[in-house]
Design an enzyme around this catalytic site. Structure first.
Site, PDB file in Angstrom:
ATOM      1  N   LYS A  88      55.310   6.198  56.503  1.00 34.30           N
ATOM      2  CA  LYS A  88      56.558   6.982  56.453  1.00 34.30           C
ATOM      3  C   LYS A  88      57.613   6.353  57.353  1.00 34.30           C
ATOM      4  O   LYS A  88      58.765   6.191  56.967  1.00 34.30           O
ATOM      5  CB  LYS A  88      56.287   8.438  56.877  1.00 34.30           C
ATOM      6  N   GLU A  96      75.981  24.172  70.887  1.00 36.08           N
ATOM      7  CA  GLU A  96      75.896  24.768  69.558  1.00 36.08           C
ATOM      8  C   GLU A  96      76.239  23.709  68.533  1.00 36.08           C
ATOM      9  O   GLU A  96      77.213  22.965  68.695  1.00 36.08           O
ATOM     10  CB  GLU A  96      76.908  25.907  69.457  1.00 36.08           C
ATOM     11  N   GLY A 123      58.073  19.489  58.828  1.00 37.67           N
ATOM     12  CA  GLY A 123      59.206  19.981  58.039  1.00 37.67           C
ATOM     13  C   GLY A 123      58.945  19.946  56.542  1.00 37.67           C
ATOM     14  O   GLY A 123      57.921  20.437  56.058  1.00 37.67           O
ATOM     15  N   TYR A 124      59.845  19.342  55.799  1.00 36.64           N
ATOM     16  CA  TYR A 124      59.789  19.338  54.332  1.00 36.64           C
ATOM     17  C   TYR A 124      58.972  18.175  53.771  1.00 36.64           C
ATOM     18  O   TYR A 124      58.966  17.950  52.559  1.00 36.64           O
ATOM     19  CB  TYR A 124      61.218  19.274  53.765  1.00 36.64           C
ATOM     20  N   ASP A 125      58.274  17.437  54.627  1.00 35.66           N
ATOM     21  CA  ASP A 125      57.538  16.239  54.193  1.00 35.66           C
ATOM     22  C   ASP A 125      56.609  16.458  52.991  1.00 35.66           C
ATOM     23  O   ASP A 125      56.566  15.623  52.092  1.00 35.66           O
ATOM     24  CB  ASP A 125      56.728  15.654  55.355  1.00 35.66           C
ATOM     25  N   ARG A 185      65.178   8.052  59.408  1.00 35.54           N
ATOM     26  CA  ARG A 185      65.329   7.802  60.840  1.00 35.54           C
ATOM     27  C   ARG A 185      65.199   6.305  61.119  1.00 35.54           C
ATOM     28  O   ARG A 185      65.966   5.734  61.876  1.00 35.54           O
ATOM     29  CB  ARG A 185      64.268   8.609  61.602  1.00 35.54           C
ATOM     30  N   ASN A 235      63.350  18.047  72.263  1.00 33.77           N
ATOM     31  CA  ASN A 235      62.084  17.854  71.568  1.00 33.77           C
ATOM     32  C   ASN A 235      61.362  16.660  72.210  1.00 33.77           C
ATOM     33  O   ASN A 235      61.798  15.520  72.073  1.00 33.77           O
ATOM     34  CB  ASN A 235      62.428  17.589  70.087  1.00 33.77           C
ATOM     35  N   ASP A 287      70.720  13.926  64.417  1.00 35.27           N
ATOM     36  CA  ASP A 287      70.700  15.146  63.627  1.00 35.27           C
ATOM     37  C   ASP A 287      70.209  14.749  62.244  1.00 35.27           C
ATOM     38  O   ASP A 287      70.590  13.702  61.727  1.00 35.27           O
ATOM     39  CB  ASP A 287      72.094  15.768  63.550  1.00 35.27           C
TER      40      ASP A 287
HETATM   41  P1  IMP Z   1      67.011  18.456  63.810  1.00 29.90           P
HETATM   42  O1  IMP Z   1      67.669  17.191  63.394  1.00 29.90           O
HETATM   43  O2  IMP Z   1      66.022  18.248  64.909  1.00 29.90           O
HETATM   44  O3  IMP Z   1      67.993  19.558  64.011  1.00 29.90           O
HETATM   45  O4  IMP Z   1      66.069  18.957  62.630  1.00 29.90           O
HETATM   46  C1  IMP Z   1      66.433  18.938  61.317  1.00 29.90           C
HETATM   47  C2  IMP Z   1      65.415  19.550  60.400  1.00 29.90           C
HETATM   48  O5  IMP Z   1      65.446  18.737  59.226  1.00 29.90           O
HETATM   49  C3  IMP Z   1      63.984  19.544  60.857  1.00 29.90           C
HETATM   50  O6  IMP Z   1      63.618  20.739  61.461  1.00 29.90           O
HETATM   51  C4  IMP Z   1      63.248  19.406  59.531  1.00 29.90           C
HETATM   52  O7  IMP Z   1      63.187  20.634  58.893  1.00 29.90           O
HETATM   53  C5  IMP Z   1      64.173  18.577  58.685  1.00 29.90           C
HETATM   54  N1  IMP Z   1      63.775  17.173  58.753  1.00 29.90           N
HETATM   55  C6  IMP Z   1      64.419  16.186  59.407  1.00 29.90           C
HETATM   56  N2  IMP Z   1      63.757  15.039  59.299  1.00 29.90           N
HETATM   57  C7  IMP Z   1      62.653  15.322  58.571  1.00 29.90           C
HETATM   58  C8  IMP Z   1      61.541  14.530  58.149  1.00 29.90           C
HETATM   59  O8  IMP Z   1      61.406  13.325  58.406  1.00 29.90           O
HETATM   60  N3  IMP Z   1      60.621  15.176  57.426  1.00 29.90           N
HETATM   61  C9  IMP Z   1      60.686  16.492  57.116  1.00 29.90           C
HETATM   62  N4  IMP Z   1      61.678  17.260  57.508  1.00 29.90           N
HETATM   63  C10 IMP Z   1      62.666  16.676  58.225  1.00 29.90           C
END
Ligand code: IMP
Length: 199
Positions: free
Chosen positions: A181, A45, A159-161, A187, A15, A74
């Site tokens: 945020k 994976e 995402g779910y923000d 994070r 990303n 993650d």
């Molecule tokens: P990954 O860690 O990149 O595999 O993504 C984890 C998933 O968790 C993301 O696609 C989002 O759906 C969700 N997620 C992780 N951090 C956030 C955030 O700060 N805001 C909203 N969704 C989050």
């Protein structure tokens, strides 16, 4: 705790936004970020049972294949009434089209079937793992607690923000300015711990 020497650090993520953001955060510490994509590293994976296990799989593989220290993360949303779901499956709940409107509706649907007394508490989690080519690994976890609102509010973030209202706040992560945020996010919490420990 092993310290991280100045120099190249592989960011084990494909990303580009994440790679840039991590580079900006760690640049002041003499870190030169190298993206996993620029080294053609494969994406392993994510078969771990929790956030830390998945971050460790990604960091260890990248360090091993590149011969450089590597950092992976993650993250996801854990809903208390759903026993921590979607958790490590947060991205997968959005389907192959990464439709988070649908993922939020799915969370709301599951919540509406849970007993009311289970409440709407949730937290975002972030695991950060730093691995060295000799297999040494250090991991850090951050979290931010909140409640889920319905309908979702705001178009910021990702995402779910839009359905996450942090404890004590009036704006959802989707309504907040990015800097606001980032000051309180899961994070940021994990990065504060990493920076305090390895530099
Ligand atoms: P990954 O860690 O990149 O595999 O993504 C984890 C998933 O968790 C993301 O696609 C989002 O759906 C969700 N997620 C992780 N951090 C956030 C955030 O700060 N805001 C909203 N969704 C989050």
């Amino acid at each position: 705790m092993r310290k991280l020497a100045p120099g190249k650090l592989v960011i084990a993520s494909h990303n580009t936004g994440k790679v840039r953001e991590i580079g900006e955060l760690l640049g002041p510490h003499g870190v030169e970020p190298v993206s996993a994509a620029s080294l053609d590293l494969p994406e392993p994976e994510e078969v771990g049972a929790n956030f830390v296990a998945n971050a460790e799989i990604k960091a260890l593989q990248a360090a091993d294949l590149s011969g450089l220290p590597a950092l992976a993360d993650d993250s996801g949303l854990a809903v208390e009434a759903l026993g921590g779901e979607p958790g490590i499956f947060s991205a997968r709940w959005a389907g192959p089209g990464r439709d988070f409107g649908m993922a939020m509706r799915l969370v709301e649907e599951h919540l509406s079937r849970a007993p009311e007394e289970a409440g709407r508490d949730a937290h975002f989690c972030c695991a950060l793992s730093l691995a060295w080519p000799d297999g040494r690994i250090e991991s850090f976890e951050g979290r931010v607690d909140g409640v889920l609102v319905w309908p979702p509010r705001g178009d910021n973030g990702f995402g779910y923000d839009p359905m996450f209202l942090p404890v004590g706040g009036e704006l959802t992560f989707g309504e907040m300015a990015p800097e606001a945020k980032h000051a309180i996010s899961h994070r940021a919490d994990a990065f504060r711990k990493l920076v305090a420990a390895v530099f």
